[in-house]
Design an enzyme around this catalytic site. Structure first.
Site, PDB file in Angstrom:
ATOM      1  CD  GLU A 290       4.680   3.201  -6.769  1.00 58.45           C
ATOM      2  OE1 GLU A 290       4.921   3.015  -5.567  1.00 58.45           O
ATOM      3  OE2 GLU A 290       4.185   2.331  -7.503  1.00 58.45           O
TER       4      GLU A 290
ATOM      5  CG  ASP B 196       0.735   0.916  -7.541  1.00 59.64           C
ATOM      6  OD1 ASP B 196       1.275   1.675  -6.724  1.00 59.64           O
ATOM      7  OD2 ASP B 196       0.788  -0.326  -7.461  1.00 59.64           O
TER       8      ASP B 196
END
Length: 545
Positions: free
Chosen positions: A302, A272
């Site tokens: 991400e 993330d």
């Protein structure tokens, strides 16, 4: 058990050849006719499933929900599942991105609950055991840039920085009292004895002495150089920002990754917010896992960046050990869906999958871009089936299907009071199944007209059926496309049936001529996927999935 690794994905691409087509078929037939090389069994296509959306009920039963859906997901072709962050977060309602304790997977009574929003550790282990039994890989969502909901306050010196230029100080050094001490009282020292204090962080956002909110850089600390340059330096995102130059931080995170790999049967990680912490540490972390528990794991990061050049530079710094979500393609889809007379031929322009097909995870929506979220990418409803056909049925990229599109988006929040039904008028499972059954072999693109494009997949020696896909925006779609001389005389039918009313000129059946061509049609603002009428498992598409 089916095993996924990055090499398998690369090998599947090396078996395929994409051919741009001028409309006549002459450029590609020479290499296609005469049979396909029998260079070993063709592996089943890989499809990822994001197994949550932002507004899933906070009932601590989501691991149980996923357990019950696993057999059906496997049946329609889901091979790997990205599950939400399962570490203890700020509260039982937190989706997991406000991470508190990496070592608490719903086992200890911390932050108001023993289970996480998603469920208990026992439920999680049951889910992973069933996934392993069915051959569905699990990707763990990993948050390594911050910690949240500290156990105690600590005093330290800090300086405020400009939110728009994090390299600029906007005040003198001052003593602050920050929520920045982490003792993990219920877990204690089980699994890890590491506690976190102010010197394990380089930034925070609140001073309880004067109740002021700001971005504070802690005195004696620096922002990482190896982060995105938005706001001149985007190391700080939220909460208590970890200092990845601190030896104890780095070693504890690497130990945690190793522990996680022993504790859970995983096939990979989603990283993330990689814009917001050192990509040098990210590479160090991944290489540590590869040496210990993660040999063959898949890593997807991400990185919300709308520059393919920037994404490719990141991949290079990471030695191409990770893939990236193709944010550029997602926003192309959203823009086309809202643009009258958009040119469908340009749909892949500027996308990551166009230049890095081995390292692009293609998607239509996710929890960050769903309605009401900060990165929301509103979609014209009509375009969702077209977008999913473009990521699921073509050869390039690794497609990820969104929970909210497959099952709908819940309405249990004041921020999202309206339930949204499953997208693609309930035919998304059919598109997934079509990928599993028919989307194999060489690809021919028919991208001649701005309002109507198509492509065919010609099959392989052991998966010979192939398919033809045609889609249109403002007018009736019709493309004459080549599917192979071996199909001459066959009758092909549309497996989606999305046309509201079959208009004049939209065929129910297509007869393949002696040269292997067919005239394939679809309704305006729609997509059709054509396969042989008696193709194996064709009957599965005639009922709801």
């Amino acid at each position: 058990m089916q095993r996924f690794d990055l090499q398998r994905l690369k090998d599947s691409f090396q078996r395929k050849r994409s051919t741009e087509h001028d409309g006549s078929g002459s450029r590609s037939r020479k290499s296609i006719v005469g049979g396909l090389s029998q260079d070993g069994p063709t592996p089943e296509n890989l499809t990822m499933f994001q197994a949550f959306e932002w507004y899933v009920p906070a009932d601590q039963k989501h691991w149980q929900r996923l357990l019950s859906t696993l057999p059906r997901l496997k049946e329609i072709g889901i091979s790997n599942m990205w599950i939400p962050p399962g570490c203890k977060a700020t509260s039982p309602q937190d989706n997991g991105y406000g991470v508190y304790d990496l070592y608490d997977l719903g086992e200890f009574h911390q932050k108001g609950s023993r289970p996480t929003k998603w469920g208990s550790k026992e439920d999680l282990l049951n889910l992973l055991a069933r996934a392993q039994q069915l051959g569905v890989g699990i990707y763990w969502d990993t948050i390594l840039n911050h910690k949240a909901s500290a156990d105690c306050k600590e005093r330290c010196m800090a300086v405020k920085v400009d939110p728009d230029d994090r390299t600029q100080e906007i005040g003198p050094p001052e003593e602050i009292e920050a929520w920045i001490g982490f003792d993990f009282p219920d877990r204690g020292s089980r699994y890890s004895s590491q506690k976190y204090h102010w010197y394990h962080f380089n930034g925070t956002d609140y001073n309880s002495l004067d109740h002021s909110s700001a971005i504070y850089r802690l005195e004696g600390k620096k922002w990482s150089e190896f982060v995105d340059k938005e706001h001149k330096n985007y190391d700080y995102l939220m909460f208590s920002n970890l200092d990845h130059t601190h030896d104890e931080v780095r070693e504890d995170i690497k130990r945690w990754g190793e522990w996680l790999g022993h504790e859970l049967k995983l096939k990979g990680l989603r990283l993330d917010a990689v814009k917001h912490y050192s990509d040098r540490f990210q590479l160090e972390f991944i290489e540590h896992l590869e040496r210990t528990v993660g040999s063959g794991w898949f890593f997807v990061a991400e990185y919300w960046l709308f520059s393919v050049k920037g994404m490719r530079e990141y991949l290079s710094r990471m030695k191409h050990k990770v893939s990236l979500f193709d944010s550029t393609l997602l926003y192309n889809f959203a823009q086309v869906s809202k643009t009258r007379n958009a040119d469908l031929r340009k749909i892949f322009e500027g996308s990551l999958v166009q230049v890095e097909p081995h390292h692009a995870v293609t998607l239509v929506m996710n929890h960050d871009t769903q309605p009401t979220q900060p990165l929301a990418a509103p979609f014209g409803v009509w375009f969702k089936p077209l977008a999913y056909a473009l990521i699921l049925l073509r050869e390039d990229g690794y497609p990820c299907v969104f929970y909210g599109d497959l099952y709908g988006i819940a309405s249990n929040s004041p921020h999202h009071p309206k339930y949204e039904a499953p997208s693609c008028r309930g035919r998304l499972p059919h598109l997934c199944l079509a990928r599993k059954l028919y989307a194999y072999g060489p690809q021919i693109n028919y991208f001649e007209a701005p309002s109507c494009i198509g492509f065919t997949r010609l099959g392989t020696w052991d998966r010979p059926n192939g398919l033809a896909c045609v889609m249109a925006s403002t007018s009736l779609g019709k493309r004459r496309m080549f599917v192979g001389r071996e199909h001459a005389g066959e009758t092909w039918t549309d497996i989606l049936g999305l046309g509201m009313n079959r208009r004049q000129g939209v065929e129910k059946n297509v007869i393949i001529d002696g040269k292997g061509n067919g005239d394939f049609t679809c309704d305006p603002m729609s997509v059709a996927v054509w396969v042989r009428m008696d193709a194996p498992d064709r009957e599965k598409f005639d009922v709801p999935l």
